[in-house]
Design a protein around this motif. Structure first.
Motif, PDB file in Angstrom:
ATOM      1  N   MET A   1       0.854  -1.190   0.000  1.00 41.34           N
ATOM      2  CA  MET A   1       0.000   0.000   0.000  1.00 41.34           C
ATOM      3  C   MET A   1       0.887   1.235   0.000  1.00 41.34           C
ATOM      4  O   MET A   1       1.900   1.288   0.700  1.00 41.34           O
ATOM      5  N   VAL A   2       0.507   2.231  -0.776  1.00 43.49           N
ATOM      6  CA  VAL A   2       1.245   3.483  -0.892  1.00 43.49           C
ATOM      7  C   VAL A   2       0.302   4.637  -0.559  1.00 43.49           C
ATOM      8  O   VAL A   2      -0.823   4.698  -1.058  1.00 43.49           O
ATOM      9  N   GLY A   3       0.766   5.560   0.256  1.00 44.58           N
ATOM     10  CA  GLY A   3      -0.075   6.710   0.542  1.00 44.58           C
ATOM     11  C   GLY A   3       0.042   7.177   1.970  1.00 44.58           C
ATOM     12  O   GLY A   3       0.778   6.610   2.767  1.00 44.58           O
ATOM     13  N   CYS A  12      -2.549   0.962  -4.324  1.00 47.67           N
ATOM     14  CA  CYS A  12      -1.836  -0.315  -4.407  1.00 47.67           C
ATOM     15  C   CYS A  12      -0.630  -0.121  -5.320  1.00 47.67           C
ATOM     16  O   CYS A  12      -0.785   0.089  -6.524  1.00 47.67           O
ATOM     17  N   ARG A  13       0.552  -0.108  -4.734  1.00 45.23           N
ATOM     18  CA  ARG A  13       1.824   0.056  -5.447  1.00 45.23           C
ATOM     19  C   ARG A  13       2.024   1.487  -5.965  1.00 45.23           C
ATOM     20  O   ARG A  13       3.122   1.974  -6.021  1.00 45.23           O
ATOM     21  N   GLY A  14       0.965   2.157  -6.387  1.00 44.79           N
ATOM     22  CA  GLY A  14       1.092   3.504  -6.919  1.00 44.79           C
ATOM     23  C   GLY A  14      -0.222   3.935  -7.534  1.00 44.79           C
ATOM     24  O   GLY A  14      -1.110   3.114  -7.810  1.00 44.79           O
ATOM     25  N   PRO A  15      -0.405   5.232  -7.790  1.00 50.88           N
ATOM     26  CA  PRO A  15      -1.672   5.730  -8.335  1.00 50.88           C
ATOM     27  C   PRO A  15      -2.050   5.090  -9.662  1.00 50.88           C
ATOM     28  O   PRO A  15      -3.241   4.972  -9.985  1.00 50.88           O
ATOM     29  N   SER A  24     -10.967  -2.718   4.257  1.00 52.19           N
ATOM     30  CA  SER A  24     -11.013  -4.143   3.926  1.00 52.19           C
ATOM     31  C   SER A  24      -9.660  -4.692   3.480  1.00 52.19           C
ATOM     32  O   SER A  24      -9.471  -5.904   3.380  1.00 52.19           O
ATOM     33  N   GLY A  25      -8.723  -3.769   3.186  1.00 49.88           N
ATOM     34  CA  GLY A  25      -7.429  -4.208   2.685  1.00 49.88           C
ATOM     35  C   GLY A  25      -7.494  -4.716   1.263  1.00 49.88           C
ATOM     36  O   GLY A  25      -6.633  -5.484   0.831  1.00 49.88           O
ATOM     37  N   THR A  26      -8.516  -4.267   0.520  1.00 47.31           N
ATOM     38  CA  THR A  26      -8.723  -4.740  -0.859  1.00 47.31           C
ATOM     39  C   THR A  26      -8.237  -3.701  -1.855  1.00 47.31           C
ATOM     40  O   THR A  26      -8.469  -2.498  -1.681  1.00 47.31           O
ATOM     41  N   CYS A  27      -7.583  -4.187  -2.902  1.00 44.71           N
ATOM     42  CA  CYS A  27      -7.144  -3.315  -3.993  1.00 44.71           C
ATOM     43  C   CYS A  27      -8.188  -3.323  -5.102  1.00 44.71           C
ATOM     44  O   CYS A  27      -8.638  -4.385  -5.537  1.00 44.71           O
ATOM     45  N   PHE A  28      -8.561  -2.137  -5.531  1.00 43.29           N
ATOM     46  CA  PHE A  28      -9.449  -1.990  -6.681  1.00 43.29           C
ATOM     47  C   PHE A  28      -8.597  -1.446  -7.828  1.00 43.29           C
ATOM     48  O   PHE A  28      -8.177  -0.287  -7.820  1.00 43.29           O
ATOM     49  N   CYS A  29      -8.318  -2.336  -8.798  1.00 39.89           N
ATOM     50  CA  CYS A  29      -7.336  -2.026  -9.833  1.00 39.89           C
ATOM     51  C   CYS A  29      -7.890  -1.082 -10.884  1.00 39.89           C
ATOM     52  O   CYS A  29      -9.088  -1.110 -11.226  1.00 39.89           O
ATOM     53  N   TYR A  33      -5.197  -3.484 -15.190  1.00 41.60           N
ATOM     54  CA  TYR A  33      -4.382  -4.136 -14.161  1.00 41.60           C
ATOM     55  C   TYR A  33      -5.189  -5.239 -13.486  1.00 41.60           C
ATOM     56  O   TYR A  33      -6.434  -5.192 -13.442  1.00 41.60           O
ATOM     57  N   ALA A  34      -4.491  -6.229 -12.932  1.00 38.67           N
ATOM     58  CA  ALA A  34      -5.150  -7.354 -12.275  1.00 38.67           C
ATOM     59  C   ALA A  34      -4.234  -7.886 -11.183  1.00 38.67           C
ATOM     60  O   ALA A  34      -3.056  -7.510 -11.078  1.00 38.67           O
ATOM     61  N   GLY A  35      -4.772  -8.778 -10.340  1.00 37.69           N
ATOM     62  CA  GLY A  35      -4.004  -9.359  -9.246  1.00 37.69           C
ATOM     63  C   GLY A  35      -4.382  -8.747  -7.917  1.00 37.69           C
ATOM     64  O   GLY A  35      -5.023  -7.688  -7.852  1.00 37.69           O
ATOM     65  N   GLU A  36      -3.980  -9.383  -6.812  1.00 38.10           N
ATOM     66  CA  GLU A  36      -4.343  -8.924  -5.475  1.00 38.10           C
ATOM     67  C   GLU A  36      -3.824  -7.525  -5.197  1.00 38.10           C
ATOM     68  O   GLU A  36      -4.475  -6.734  -4.510  1.00 38.10           O
ATOM     69  N   SER A  37      -2.648  -7.213  -5.701  1.00 35.15           N
ATOM     70  CA  SER A  37      -2.095  -5.866  -5.490  1.00 35.15           C
ATOM     71  C   SER A  37      -1.924  -5.128  -6.815  1.00 35.15           C
ATOM     72  O   SER A  37      -1.103  -4.228  -6.930  1.00 35.15           O
ATOM     73  N   CYS A  38      -2.716  -5.552  -7.806  1.00 37.66           N
ATOM     74  CA  CYS A  38      -2.686  -4.923  -9.132  1.00 37.66           C
ATOM     75  C   CYS A  38      -1.299  -5.006  -9.759  1.00 37.66           C
ATOM     76  O   CYS A  38      -0.845  -4.085 -10.440  1.00 37.66           O
ATOM     77  N   GLU A  39      -0.624  -6.151  -9.502  1.00 39.02           N
ATOM     78  CA  GLU A  39       0.754  -6.306  -9.969  1.00 39.02           C
ATOM     79  C   GLU A  39       0.848  -6.911 -11.372  1.00 39.02           C
ATOM     80  O   GLU A  39       1.936  -7.010 -11.933  1.00 39.02           O
ATOM     81  N   GLU A  40      -0.287  -7.316 -11.951  1.00 31.78           N
ATOM     82  CA  GLU A  40      -0.281  -7.955 -13.259  1.00 31.78           C
ATOM     83  C   GLU A  40      -1.062  -7.126 -14.271  1.00 31.78           C
ATOM     84  O   GLU A  40      -1.881  -6.279 -13.901  1.00 31.78           O
TER      85      GLU A  40
END
Length: 274
Positions: A1-3, A12-15, A24-29, A33-40
């Motif tokens: 998480m960034v911010g 998530c990772r960046g804007p 909830s600790g959920t990333c909304f990509c 983008y896709a993946g739990e932390s929008c890494e894909e």
């Protein structure tokens, strides 16, 4: 998480990648983008410079015969394909059944054909049935494996350009199951036999085929003459012995009855009937 960043939000990772819901600790990509932390990257995007960019669609997915340049939306075709969508085969220049080739000639032909690179364009694939109607795989010099022609569905569906012509003994073959032309019944293959390459000492099989008669002189002597209607050359099997007719009739006062037996499969090896 960034911010939090300038907008006061957590990401998530960046804007560029997505928004993080801290409760909830959920990333909304973000889109692409896709993946739990929008890494894909999503399937509609590709990675370039660490970010996901939208793919430009290539025509017809390059016909599964090339690589798509997603930046330009153009195809880079495999060596043996050409055209905007890689749908045309360069190999057809060498033969209609050439499947793989390079600039010099055909490298691989469809099943049932072998490569003859020294031949002129249009003739570089030669049919394996030049060795035997039942030869399925071969090289330039010899047959390497055999098949029962029944498995090619020629009886059931008709002959394709790449199929061998049916010889006389195949056209007159007795089958236990009658299948209507065009049917997809699986039992059309029940009578298929295992064909193998015979001992070279027996080749060609058709030159040793005989037709024998017993009782012509009202005794048990047997007279044999060459039988010229068999097509087996290098492919054969032990065969099946069948009666030519399912029924025979004889007079009540008759002393003899003439029975006709036929042996299929090229007649490899000895067989007796009693």
């Amino acid at each position: 998480m960034v911010g939090p960043v300038e907008d006061g939000k957590y990401h998530c990772r960046g804007p560029e990648y997505g928004y993080c819901d801290r409760r909830s600790g959920t990333c909304f990509c973000e889109e692409g983008y896709a993946g739990e932390s929008c890494e894909e990257c999503a399937s509609t995007h590709f990675e370039i410079g660490g970010l996901c960019s939208a793919k430009r669609v290539c025509p017809n997915d390059c016909s599964y015969a090339g690589q798509c340049d997603y930046r330009a939306g153009t195809c880079e075709c495999d060596d043996h394909r050409e055209g905007d969508d890689c749908s045309r085969s360069k190999c057809s220049t060498f033969h209609q059944f050439c499947t793989h080739c390079n600039d010099d000639g055909c490298i691989e032909c469809e099943d049932g054909f072998s490569v003859h690179g020294d031949s002129e364009n249009g003739s570089q694939c030669e049919p394996c049935w030049r060795f035997d109607p039942r030869c399925r795989q071969c090289d330039e010099h010899e047959c390497t494996s055999c098949i029962d022609l029944l498995l090619l569905s020629i009886h059931r569906s008709g002959r394709r350009p790449q199929d061998p012509p049916l010889p006389y003994d195949e056209l007159t073959r007795e089958l236990s199951v009658t299948v209507p032309f065009g049917s997809r019944q699986a039992d059309a293959f029940y009578d298929a036999e295992h064909y193998f390459l015979v001992d070279p000492a027996l080749v060609p099989l058709n030159e040793s085929a005989v037709e024998c008669h017993q009782g012509l002189n009202f005794d048990d002597s047997i007279a044999c003459v060459p039988y010229n209607l068999t097509s087996h050359i290098v492919c054969g099997n032990h065969g099946t012995i069948i009666f030519e007719s399912p029924e025979y009739a004889v007079r009540e006062d008759g002393k003899q009855i003439r029975l006709t037996l036929q042996r299929t499969g090229g007649g490899v090896g000895e067989a007796t009937v009693s």
